[in-house]
Design a protein around this motif. Structure first.
Motif, mmCIF file in Angstrom:
data_model
loop_
_atom_site.group_PDB
_atom_site.id
_atom_site.type_symbol
_atom_site.label_atom_id
_atom_site.label_comp_id
_atom_site.label_asym_id
_atom_site.label_seq_id
_atom_site.Cartn_x
_atom_site.Cartn_y
_atom_site.Cartn_z
ATOM 1 N N TYR A 63 59.689 103.597 26.321
ATOM 2 C CA TYR A 63 59.475 102.155 26.922
ATOM 3 C C TYR A 63 60.679 101.313 26.892
ATOM 4 N N VAL A 64 61.251 100.885 28.232
ATOM 5 C CA VAL A 64 62.434 100.320 28.245
ATOM 6 C C VAL A 64 61.975 98.999 28.997
ATOM 7 N N SER A 65 62.613 97.974 28.418
ATOM 8 C CA SER A 65 62.305 96.708 29.216
ATOM 9 C C SER A 65 63.558 95.812 28.912
ATOM 10 N N ASN A 66 64.127 95.562 29.947
ATOM 11 C CA ASN A 66 65.492 94.849 30.025
ATOM 12 C C ASN A 66 65.370 93.079 29.660
ATOM 13 N N PHE A 67 66.538 92.515 29.413
ATOM 14 C CA PHE A 67 66.850 91.210 29.347
ATOM 15 C C PHE A 67 67.894 90.893 30.268
ATOM 16 N N THR A 68 67.318 89.970 31.262
ATOM 17 C CA THR A 68 68.631 89.649 32.363
ATOM 18 C C THR A 68 69.149 88.499 31.479
ATOM 19 N N ASP A 69 70.540 88.727 31.344
ATOM 20 C CA ASP A 69 71.216 87.835 30.527
ATOM 21 C C ASP A 69 72.580 87.249 31.304
ATOM 22 N N VAL A 70 72.421 87.523 32.628
ATOM 23 C CA VAL A 70 73.473 87.227 33.580
ATOM 24 C C VAL A 70 72.738 86.574 35.011
ATOM 25 N N ASP A 71 72.660 85.349 35.244
ATOM 26 C CA ASP A 71 71.814 84.850 36.319
ATOM 27 C C ASP A 71 72.208 83.441 36.430
ATOM 28 N N ASP A 72 71.923 82.751 37.594
ATOM 29 C CA ASP A 72 72.077 81.454 38.094
ATOM 30 C C ASP A 72 71.462 80.437 37.202
ATOM 31 N N LYS A 73 70.168 80.712 36.679
ATOM 32 C CA LYS A 73 69.466 79.753 35.673
ATOM 33 C C LYS A 73 70.194 79.763 34.427
ATOM 34 N N LEU A 74 70.598 80.814 33.862
ATOM 35 C CA LEU A 74 71.714 80.951 32.731
ATOM 36 C C LEU A 74 72.900 80.120 32.849
ATOM 37 N N ILE A 75 73.280 80.271 33.774
ATOM 38 C CA ILE A 75 74.860 79.348 34.184
ATOM 39 C C ILE A 75 74.424 78.095 34.170
ATOM 40 N N LYS A 76 73.304 77.612 34.808
ATOM 41 C CA LYS A 76 72.929 76.269 34.945
ATOM 42 C C LYS A 76 72.538 75.718 33.570
ATOM 43 N N GLU A 77 71.933 76.395 32.756
ATOM 44 C CA GLU A 77 71.370 76.000 31.374
ATOM 45 C C GLU A 77 72.874 75.896 30.329
ATOM 46 N N ALA A 78 73.524 76.768 30.565
ATOM 47 C CA ALA A 78 74.770 76.856 29.682
ATOM 48 C C ALA A 78 75.728 75.499 30.028
ATOM 49 N N ASN A 79 75.889 75.386 31.422
ATOM 50 C CA ASN A 79 76.552 74.102 31.707
ATOM 51 C C ASN A 79 76.059 72.774 31.342
ATOM 52 N N LEU A 80 74.746 72.790 31.243
ATOM 53 C CA LEU A 80 73.812 71.720 30.704
ATOM 54 C C LEU A 80 74.018 71.169 29.453
ATOM 55 N N GLU A 81 74.123 72.649 28.533
ATOM 56 C CA GLU A 81 74.173 72.580 27.191
ATOM 57 C C GLU A 81 75.680 72.522 26.519
ATOM 58 N N LYS A 82 76.645 72.527 27.624
ATOM 59 C CA LYS A 82 78.172 72.759 27.314
ATOM 60 C C LYS A 82 78.439 73.892 26.262
ATOM 61 N N THR A 83 77.761 74.822 26.773
ATOM 62 C CA THR A 83 78.010 76.088 25.867
ATOM 63 C C THR A 83 78.128 77.343 26.566
ATOM 64 N N THR A 84 78.089 78.535 25.974
ATOM 65 C CA THR A 84 78.427 79.683 26.966
ATOM 66 C C THR A 84 77.013 80.437 27.377
ATOM 67 N N VAL A 85 77.135 81.201 28.323
ATOM 68 C CA VAL A 85 75.882 81.940 28.852
ATOM 69 C C VAL A 85 75.509 83.007 27.707
ATOM 70 N N SER A 86 76.105 83.548 27.183
ATOM 71 C CA SER A 86 75.845 84.505 26.182
ATOM 72 C C SER A 86 75.160 83.870 24.903
ATOM 73 N N GLN A 87 75.682 82.707 24.487
ATOM 74 C CA GLN A 87 75.124 82.167 23.476
ATOM 75 C C GLN A 87 73.689 81.373 23.960
ATOM 76 N N VAL A 88 73.383 81.180 24.982
ATOM 77 C CA VAL A 88 72.106 80.677 25.434
ATOM 78 C C VAL A 88 70.982 81.960 25.683
ATOM 79 N N ALA A 89 71.702 82.963 26.067
ATOM 80 C CA ALA A 89 71.089 84.219 26.258
ATOM 81 C C ALA A 89 70.380 84.654 24.905
#
Length: 468
Positions: A63-89
Motif C-alpha cells: 500500500y503506497v500513498s504519497n505526500f504532496t510536499d511541493v505545491d502552490d498552496k505550500l509555497i503560499k503557506e510558507a510565505n505567510l509563515e515566513k518559513t520554508t516549504v519543507s518545514q510546513v510540509a
C-alpha cells in the motif's frame, strides 16, 4: 468472489490481482499545507477499510500513498509563515500521521514525497519529451493531451469539450505557450522566491500530476492492481496520471480504478472542502468526539456512497459503537463461570454470519450489508451471554469472530474487552456492602461508577458493567 466497481469501465468486475495473494495498491495522499479535514479522512478511512478486507481475505497488500510536499498552496503557506516549504510540509505530515493513528489507520507500506523523487520525476518527463508526448517552452514542460488516444476515458468526457472548457480557464500567457489549451503541466519554471530544483529545462519544480505517476511506478511497478482516491480526482488528476504513465511505459497503468464518495454538510448537502470553507478538521474534531466514532461513521458506509456529516449521524455512530462494545463486554464476563466445550448450534449460526459478511463485502465492499451481519453476531452474543451455562469454546469463537469482523472496519476494542481493575475493585466493594446490607454505600458506589460512564447491571450470574 470479490467484485469491484471499476470507474474506468463503469461496471463491477471480478477482482484478480496480477500476482497471486499480493495486491499492489496506490492511493493519492494529501497536499500537506494544513490539517486534514473530514472529507480527506473519508478517503483515508475508505481505502484503509478496503485494504483491511483484502488482508482479511489473505492478500498481502503493498500500500503506497504519497505526500504532496511541493505545491502552490505550500509555497503560499510558507510565505505567510515566513518559513520554508519543507518545514510546513514536515509539520503537517507529522499531524497527518498523528490523526491517522487516532483513526486506527494502518501505516502505508511507503509514504513517498514529491521532494524526495525529483531525479526520477525529471527522468520521467524527459522520457515523455523523447517520445513526443511532451514539449518544453520557456522553462515549463507541457503534456500533449490530444496525442494520447484514450484521454478522457476515465472521466467519460469528450476531448473537444474539454478543450473548449480549458480555453476559458487559462490566462493569456499560458494560452500562448501551450500548443493546445488542454495540454497540462509536467514541470513549472520557478518564479522569484519559490522553491526550485535544477533541470534540463531550467530551475523549477514538478507539476502536481506527474509525481503520482512517478512514485506509484517506482514503488509498485508499471501496472497497479488498484489505484484509488476521491471522486474529485477522476479529472484531471487521475486522467492525467493515466496519460503520462501509459505514454511513458507503453503498459496499462492500473487494472482497477476505485473512487470514494464525498462527505457532505449542511441542509443542501454541500460537498465539504477547504476551497468552500465549510470543512471541519480531524485535528479539532477528535478533541470533542472519540476518534472511533468518526471511524465508525466513515468505515461502515459503502465507500462510493456520500456521507452526510452531522451531529445526529455522529450520535448514531456513537450509540451503535456502544452496542458493539457492550456485546463484547457481556461475552468476556461469562468466561468467569464458563465450562469446557462448545455449542454446535451457535457455531453454525456464526458460520452463517461469517459467510454472509464475506458475501456482502465481496460485493464492491458493501459495508452496510456487512454491518447487518455484524449486528446479527451481536444479537447472538447477547443471547448467549444470558444462557444459564456458557461454554469456553463458544465464547472464544464469538470473541474471535467479533474481533475479526470489527477489525475489517478498523474498530478496536483493545483495553476495553476485560474489566478494568479499578472498576472490578469498586464492584467487589459494592457486592460486599450489599452483603452487609449497607445499601447507602452500595448506592454511592453505583453513582460513582455512573459518573465515570460505567453502568451496572445485576444479573443471575453476577454484576456486569458497560460503558454509557
Amino acid at each position: 468472489m470479490l467484485r469491484v466497481f471499476n470507474t474506468l469501465t463503469r461496471q463491477k468486475e471480478v477482482f484478480k490481482s496480477q500476482k497471486p495473494n499480493v495486491v499492489r495498491m496506490y492511493v493519492c495522499g494529501p497536499t500537506v499545507y494544513n490539517y486534514i479535514h473530514i472529507g480527506n479522512a473519508r478517503s483515508i478511512i475508505a481505502f484503509d477499510t478496503i485494504r483491511r478486507y483484502l488482508e482479511y481475505l489473505g492478500y498481502k497488500v503493498d500500500y503506497v500513498s504519497n505526500f504532496t510536499d511541493v505545491d502552490d498552496k505550500l509555497i503560499k503557506e510558507a510565505n505567510l509563515e515566513k518559513t520554508t516549504v519543507s518545514q510546513v510540509a514536515q509539520r503537517y505530515i507529522e499531524a497527518f500521521k498523528a490523526d491517522g493513528a487516532k483513526l486506527n489507520v494502518e501505516p502505508a507500506t511507503v509514504n513517498p514525497r514529491a521532494s524526495e523523487n525529483i531525479p526520477e520525476i525529471i527522468t520521467f518527463i524527459q522520457t515523455l519529451i523523447d517520445k513526443g508526448y511532451a514539449y518544453a517552452v520557456d522553462g515549463d514542460v507541457y503534456y500533449r493531451a490530444r496525442k494520447f488516444k484514450n484521454y478522457g476515458e476515465l472521466s467519460d468526457q469528450n476531448i473537444d469539450e474539454l478543450e473548449q472548457g480549458a480555453s476559458q480557464h487559462i490566462n493569456d500567457t499560458e494560452f500562448a505557450k501551450k500548443e493546445d489549451p488542454i495540454d497540462f503541466t509536467l514541470w513549472k519554471a520557478a518564479k522569484p522566491q519559490e522553491i526550485f530544483w535544477d533541470s534540463p529545462w531550467g530551475k523549477g519544480r514538478p507539476g502536481w500530476h506527474i509525481e503520482c505517476s512517478v512514485m506509484s511506478i517506482k514503488y509498485l511497478g508499471d501496472t497497479l492492481d488498484i489505484h484509488g482516491g476521491g471522486q474529485d480526482l477522476e479529472f484531471p488528476h487521475h486522467e492525467n496520471e493515466i496519460a503520462q504513465s501509459e505514454a511513458a511505459t507503453g503498459k496499462k497503468f492500473a487494472n482497477y480504478w476505485l473512487h470514494n464518495g464525498f462527505v457532505t454538510i449542511g441542509a443542501d448537502d454541500e460537498k465539504m472542502s477547504k476551497s468552500l470553507g465549510n470543512f471541519v478538521t480531524v485535528h479539532e474534531l477528535v478533541k470533542t468526539v472519540a476518534p472511533q466514532v468518526l471511524r465508525f461513521l466513515m468505515a461502515t458506509t459503502q465507500y462510493r456512497r456520500p456521507i452526510r456529516y452531522s451531529e445526529e449521524n455522529l450520535a448514531d455512530a456513537k450509540a451503535n459503537l456502544a452496542k458493539l462494545q457492550n456485546a463484547l463486554t457481556n461475552i468476556n464476563y461469562r468466561f468467569k463461570d464458563a465450562i469446557p466445550g462448545s455449542d454446535t448450534a451457535v457455531e453454525q449460526a456464526v458460520a452463517t454470519i461469517k459467510g454472509a459478511f464475506v458475501a456482502a463485502m465481496d460485493d464492491d465492499f458493501n459495508a452496510q450489508n456487512a454491518m447487518t451481519q455484524l449486528y446479527e453476531l451481536v444479537r447472538v452474543m447477547n443471547t448467549y451471554a444470558n444462557e444459564p451455562q456458557a461454554k469456553i469454546g463458544t465464547l472464544e469463537l464469538l470473541q474471535g469472530t467479533f474481533e475479526d469482523l470489527t477489525n475489517v472496519f478498523g474498530l478496536s476494542f483493545a483495553g476495553n474487552s476485560l474489566l478494568d481493575e479499578d472498576v472490578e475493585d469498586l464492584i467487589n466493594q459494592r457486592n460486599l456492602a450489599r452483603k452487609h446490607k449497607d445499601f447507602a454505600r452500595s448506592d454511592e458506589i453505583r453513582d460513582e461508577l455512573k459518573a465515570k460512564g460505567i453502568l451496572l447491571e445485576d444479573t443471575a450470574q453476577g454484576t456486569r458493567w458497560r460503558r454509557a
